[in-house]
Design an enzyme around this catalytic site. Structure first.
Site, PDB file in Angstrom:
ATOM      1  N   TYR A  96       0.852  -1.190   0.000  1.00 21.08           N
ATOM      2  CA  TYR A  96       0.000   0.000   0.000  1.00 21.08           C
ATOM      3  C   TYR A  96       0.890   1.243   0.000  1.00 21.08           C
ATOM      4  CZ  TYR A  96      -4.399   2.408   0.459  1.00 21.08           C
ATOM      5  OH  TYR A  96      -5.478   3.219   0.207  1.00 21.08           O
ATOM      6  N   ARG A 149      -8.892  11.337  -6.989  1.00 25.00           N
ATOM      7  CA  ARG A 149      -7.984  11.959  -5.998  1.00 25.00           C
ATOM      8  C   ARG A 149      -7.180  10.845  -5.342  1.00 25.00           C
ATOM      9  NH1 ARG A 149      -8.552  12.570  -0.154  1.00 25.00           N
ATOM     10  NH2 ARG A 149      -7.349  10.749  -0.682  1.00 25.00           N
ATOM     11  N   LYS A 167      -5.755  -1.794  -0.952  1.00 18.33           N
ATOM     12  CA  LYS A 167      -6.499  -1.595   0.289  1.00 18.33           C
ATOM     13  C   LYS A 167      -7.175  -2.891   0.721  1.00 18.33           C
ATOM     14  CE  LYS A 167      -8.481   2.042   2.704  1.00 18.33           C
ATOM     15  NZ  LYS A 167      -8.387   3.477   2.826  1.00 18.33           N
ATOM     16  N   ASP A 239     -10.838   7.435  -2.217  1.00 23.22           N
ATOM     17  CA  ASP A 239     -10.113   8.398  -3.059  1.00 23.22           C
ATOM     18  C   ASP A 239     -10.969   9.041  -4.154  1.00 23.22           C
ATOM     19  OD1 ASP A 239      -7.963   8.107  -1.463  1.00 23.22           O
ATOM     20  OD2 ASP A 239      -6.639   7.174  -2.927  1.00 23.22           O
ATOM     21  N   ASP A 261     -13.615   5.814   3.790  1.00 23.42           N
ATOM     22  CA  ASP A 261     -12.480   5.750   4.719  1.00 23.42           C
ATOM     23  C   ASP A 261     -11.733   7.076   4.797  1.00 23.42           C
ATOM     24  OD1 ASP A 261     -10.730   4.276   6.498  1.00 23.42           O
ATOM     25  OD2 ASP A 261      -9.234   4.638   4.959  1.00 23.42           O
ATOM     26  N   ASP A 262     -11.657   7.800   3.679  1.00 24.51           N
ATOM     27  CA  ASP A 262     -10.924   9.078   3.704  1.00 24.51           C
ATOM     28  C   ASP A 262     -11.584  10.057   4.669  1.00 24.51           C
ATOM     29  OD1 ASP A 262      -9.293   8.178   1.515  1.00 24.51           O
ATOM     30  OD2 ASP A 262     -11.020   8.548   0.232  1.00 24.51           O
ATOM     31  N   ASN A 401       0.407  15.011   5.289  1.00 20.83           N
ATOM     32  CA  ASN A 401       1.214  14.039   4.545  1.00 20.83           C
ATOM     33  C   ASN A 401       1.655  14.665   3.228  1.00 20.83           C
ATOM     34  OD1 ASN A 401       0.830  11.830   6.341  1.00 20.83           O
ATOM     35  ND2 ASN A 401      -1.259  11.621   5.554  1.00 20.83           N
TER      36      ASN A 401
HETATM   37  P1  NAI Z   1      -7.560  20.720   2.288  1.00 19.25           P
HETATM   38  O1  NAI Z   1      -6.832  21.276   1.127  1.00 19.25           O
HETATM   39  O2  NAI Z   1      -9.017  20.445   2.213  1.00 19.25           O
HETATM   40  O3  NAI Z   1      -7.344  21.727   3.528  1.00 19.25           O
HETATM   41  C1  NAI Z   1      -6.159  22.421   3.808  1.00 19.25           C
HETATM   42  C2  NAI Z   1      -6.477  23.547   4.791  1.00 19.25           C
HETATM   43  O4  NAI Z   1      -5.260  24.148   5.216  1.00 19.25           O
HETATM   44  C3  NAI Z   1      -7.337  24.661   4.221  1.00 19.25           C
HETATM   45  O5  NAI Z   1      -8.331  24.990   5.148  1.00 19.25           O
HETATM   46  C4  NAI Z   1      -6.358  25.809   4.056  1.00 19.25           C
HETATM   47  O6  NAI Z   1      -6.968  27.095   4.235  1.00 19.25           O
HETATM   48  C5  NAI Z   1      -5.401  25.543   5.193  1.00 19.25           C
HETATM   49  N1  NAI Z   1      -4.106  26.174   4.960  1.00 19.25           N
HETATM   50  C6  NAI Z   1      -3.351  26.149   3.839  1.00 19.25           C
HETATM   51  N2  NAI Z   1      -2.257  26.908   4.004  1.00 19.25           N
HETATM   52  C7  NAI Z   1      -2.316  27.419   5.240  1.00 19.25           C
HETATM   53  C8  NAI Z   1      -1.497  28.311   5.968  1.00 19.25           C
HETATM   54  N3  NAI Z   1      -0.371  28.782   5.457  1.00 19.25           N
HETATM   55  N4  NAI Z   1      -1.868  28.620   7.222  1.00 19.25           N
HETATM   56  C9  NAI Z   1      -2.999  28.141   7.741  1.00 19.25           C
HETATM   57  N5  NAI Z   1      -3.820  27.304   7.097  1.00 19.25           N
HETATM   58  C10 NAI Z   1      -3.490  26.957   5.861  1.00 19.25           C
HETATM   59  O7  NAI Z   1      -6.758  19.416   2.708  1.00 19.25           O
HETATM   60  P2  NAI Z   1      -7.285  18.165   3.555  1.00 19.25           P
HETATM   61  O8  NAI Z   1      -7.910  17.152   2.673  1.00 19.25           O
HETATM   62  O9  NAI Z   1      -8.068  18.673   4.705  1.00 19.25           O
HETATM   63  O10 NAI Z   1      -5.895  17.509   4.055  1.00 19.25           O
HETATM   64  C11 NAI Z   1      -4.976  18.245   4.821  1.00 19.25           C
HETATM   65  C12 NAI Z   1      -3.751  17.392   5.160  1.00 19.25           C
HETATM   66  O11 NAI Z   1      -4.082  16.456   6.156  1.00 19.25           O
HETATM   67  C13 NAI Z   1      -3.156  16.577   4.004  1.00 19.25           C
HETATM   68  O12 NAI Z   1      -1.749  16.723   4.029  1.00 19.25           O
HETATM   69  C14 NAI Z   1      -3.521  15.173   4.337  1.00 19.25           C
HETATM   70  O13 NAI Z   1      -2.539  14.261   3.853  1.00 19.25           O
HETATM   71  C15 NAI Z   1      -3.516  15.214   5.840  1.00 19.25           C
HETATM   72  N6  NAI Z   1      -4.303  14.165   6.446  1.00 19.25           N
HETATM   73  C16 NAI Z   1      -3.676  13.203   7.203  1.00 19.25           C
HETATM   74  C17 NAI Z   1      -4.374  12.197   7.784  1.00 19.25           C
HETATM   75  C18 NAI Z   1      -3.695  11.143   8.599  1.00 19.25           C
HETATM   76  O14 NAI Z   1      -2.530  11.203   8.810  1.00 19.25           O
HETATM   77  N7  NAI Z   1      -4.385  10.124   9.068  1.00 19.25           N
HETATM   78  C19 NAI Z   1      -5.801  12.128   7.629  1.00 19.25           C
HETATM   79  C20 NAI Z   1      -6.369  13.163   6.811  1.00 19.25           C
HETATM   80  C21 NAI Z   1      -5.633  14.148   6.263  1.00 19.25           C
END
Ligand code: NAI
Length: 542
Positions: A96, A149, A167, A239, A261-262, A401
């Site tokens: 994975y 995605r 998965k 995704d 799951d996401d 990530n």
């Molecule tokens: P998204 O693009 O929907 O949200 C990103 C957010 O960050 C937005 O609200 C944006 O305004 C904010 N942002 C961007 N630049 C910024 C800055 N300079 N200062 C403050 N805020 C800022 O992305 P999503 O889908 O919510 O994912 C976010 C991250 O979380 C990804 O890297 C993803 O890989 C990670 N993630 C990790 C998980 C895990 O480890 N289990 C689970 C879910 C997400």
């Protein structure tokens, strides 16, 4: 009289579910008529596993190892699972993420045997007929993507098929969901990735993604066909782009057995991290105030599940949400802001605007900060020092990530907090030596939740998947963290114990499913024993 032909020995050798390869005994070889078709001396599963390990060690990179494992899966399923279940922590990153990402990007270059089903939108009206071509008639678990995605790689079209395949391998390897009941599916609705449509080797529809009513009708036909053919199955959406993921989940979650799951698994694993952290700080969830850096789908999904979990401890949802503040690119989410989307509004608080994250930390005095911004280095020294001034044990979770996007490193969190941080991250970090101690950072990997959820659903034939099931899973996961784990700072159990951890989590979810009358099988006297008896083991049938 049955007209079904008995497979010849040669056919058995080519059936991955029945093939034992060199492990066929002399008696079996005689009985099947395959004497002479295999090297002389019979081997056994242990030696076959060792042989694959040796072969993998000779290879240069993980994509090559992925291909060897994939070929093994096509040839001898038992051996494939015996290999990865012998050392899940080593093989998960190959089967994975991250290796599967590269496998998806090169899918049309490395395509070998067919696995799973491809349903093109050009076949609208015939999905049921096509799904009938799948040889197994009792499908219980479907992972489906439309490839829009794929991980952090964007639109991969049907090359995203590597994700449902990988998965489902983890559903089996990490929690014992029997592989014969699993079906990976890709909905081919086109791709908006010109590199694919212009590539002669691409294997999917060369057209722009279908959107709107036509897309919805296609998904609807798919769900209905699945309900008719496989009424006991669970559909796990994987995704999809946010614009489709959320509406699809909302549309079907109360009608059929389904989850995303996401959205839900991710929130579950983050909540489990909180419960694990609270075992270190000795506090209650309702005593916490969290500040999220980022207010996107991950932040709002996690904040909502934490809020729901808080309500189960006696506070109302509005109060609970106010304990989960969000901060995005335009600052703290406050009521006076006019740029907020509907899904963000519930988390906007009554407060003066704040534009610097460190100022928000000082003003709101959170017990934990959660980074889901996709921007590295925003949990800087000032932020972590401020958190450490406010809290004896500050909770610091940079979840973005991959590693290059993490809001801080494990080393920074431990160093700037003088070894007091309770730390977990989205991507893995190596152990950190600080102040004469070794800290082992935990990784909030969805693999702690989704295989267990799948196993519980499979073993109970659950009618629905609810958000509460993810809260139950999160609590059960935190229970699996030992005192020894906590002493080195680990708030998730080690991945080497994933099968036992998952079976425990599955048992707790199943208990809840029975309690809420969501099961379609009678409640067994011993639910843990029932889960274990349903779990797949990689051993050859006699
Ligand atoms: P998204 O693009 O929907 O949200 C990103 C957010 O960050 C937005 O609200 C944006 O305004 C904010 N942002 C961007 N630049 C910024 C800055 N300079 N200062 C403050 N805020 C800022 O992305 P999503 O889908 O919510 O994912 C976010 C991250 O979380 C990804 O890297 C993803 O890989 C990670 N993630 C990790 C998980 C895990 O480890 N289990 C689970 C879910 C997400």
């Amino acid at each position: 009289m049955s007209t079904q032909a008995v497979p010849t020995g040669y056919e058995v050798l080519r059936n991955p579910r029945r093939n034992k390869g060199t492990a066929f005994t002399e008696a079996e070889r005689r009985a099947l008529g395959i004497e002479g078709l295999l090297p002389t001396l019979p081997s056994n599963l242990t030696l076959q596993v060792a042989r694959i390990h040796t072969e993998l060690d000779l290879l240069d990179n993980d994509l090559q190892r992925y291909l060897v494992l994939s070929d093994t899966q096509s040839r001898n399923e038992t051996l494939f699972y015996a290999v990865i279940m012998a050392d899940p922590a080593r093989f998960m990153p190959i089967v994975y993420t991250p290796t599967v990402g590269e496998a998806c990007q090169k899918f049309d270059r490395i395509f070998r045997a067919a696995r799973g089903m491809y349903l093109p939108i050009s076949a609208r009206g015939r999905l049921r007929e096509i799904l009938c071509n799948w040889p197994q008639k009792d499908v219980r678990f479907i992972v489906v993507t439309d490839g829009e995605r794929i991980l952090g790689l964007g639109d991969q079209g049907i090359n995203g098929m590597g994700i449902p395949i990988g998965k489902l391998a983890l559903y089996t390897a990490c929690a014992g969901v029997p592989p014969q009941y699993c079906l990976p599916i890709t909905l081919d609705v086109g791709t908006n990735n010109p590199a694919l449509t212009e590539d002669p080797l691409y294997l999917g529809l060369r057209q722009a993604r279908v959107r709107g009513d036509d897309y919805a009708a296609f998904v609807d036909e798919f769900v209905q066909a699945v309900q008719v053919l496989y009424p006991k199955s669970c559909i796990q959406w994987e995704d999809f782009a946010n614009i489709n993921a959320i509406p699809i989940l909302e549309r079907y979650r109360d009608k059929v057995c389904t989850y995303n799951d996401d959205v839900q698994g991710t929130a579950g694993v983050a909540l489990a991290g909180m419960y694990g952290a609270l075992r270190i700080t000795g506090q209650k969830l309702t005593d916490q105030r969290f500040l999220f850096l980022g207010a996107g789908s991950a932040a709002t999904g996690i904040a909502e599940l934490i809020s729901l979990a808080m309500t189960l401890e006696g506070i109302d949802i509005t109060q609970a949400r106010s304990r989960n503040a969000l901060f995005d690119i335009n600052g703290l989410l406050v009521r006076s802001r006019t740029d907020l989307a509907d899904f963000q509004r519930p988390f906007a608080i009554d407060h003066a605007p704040i534009s610097k994250f460190v100022d928000a930390v000082k003003a709101l005095r959170p017990t934990g900060i959660i980074g889901v911004s996709t921007v590295p280095k925003l949990f800087n020294q000032q932020v972590i020092e401020a958190m450490s001034e406010i809290n004896e044990r500050p909770i610091i979770f940079p979840y973005s990530n991959p590693t290059s996007r993490s809001e801080c490193t494990a080393d920074e969190a431990y160093r700037w907090s003088d070894g007091r941080a309770v730390f977990a991250s989205g991507s893995p970090f190596p152990p950190v030596e600080f102040g004469g101690r070794t800290f082992v950072p935990g990784q909030g990997n969805n693999v702690y939740i989704f295989p267990a959820m799948g196993m519980a659903i499979f073993a109970t034939e659950a009618k629905r998947v609810t958000d509460e099931m993810f809260i139950v899973a999160a609590r059960a996961l935190a229970e699996q963290v030992t005192e020894e784990d906590l002493k080195v700072g680990l708030i998730y159990p080690p991945q080497s114990r994933i099968l036992n951890t998952s079976l425990h989590v599955a048992t707790r979810i199943a208990e809840w499913i029975f309690e809420k009358d969501l099961a379609r099988v009678p409640r067994p006297a011993d639910i843990a024993a029932h889960i274990r008896s349903c779990a797949y083991r990689p051993v050859y049938p006699e």
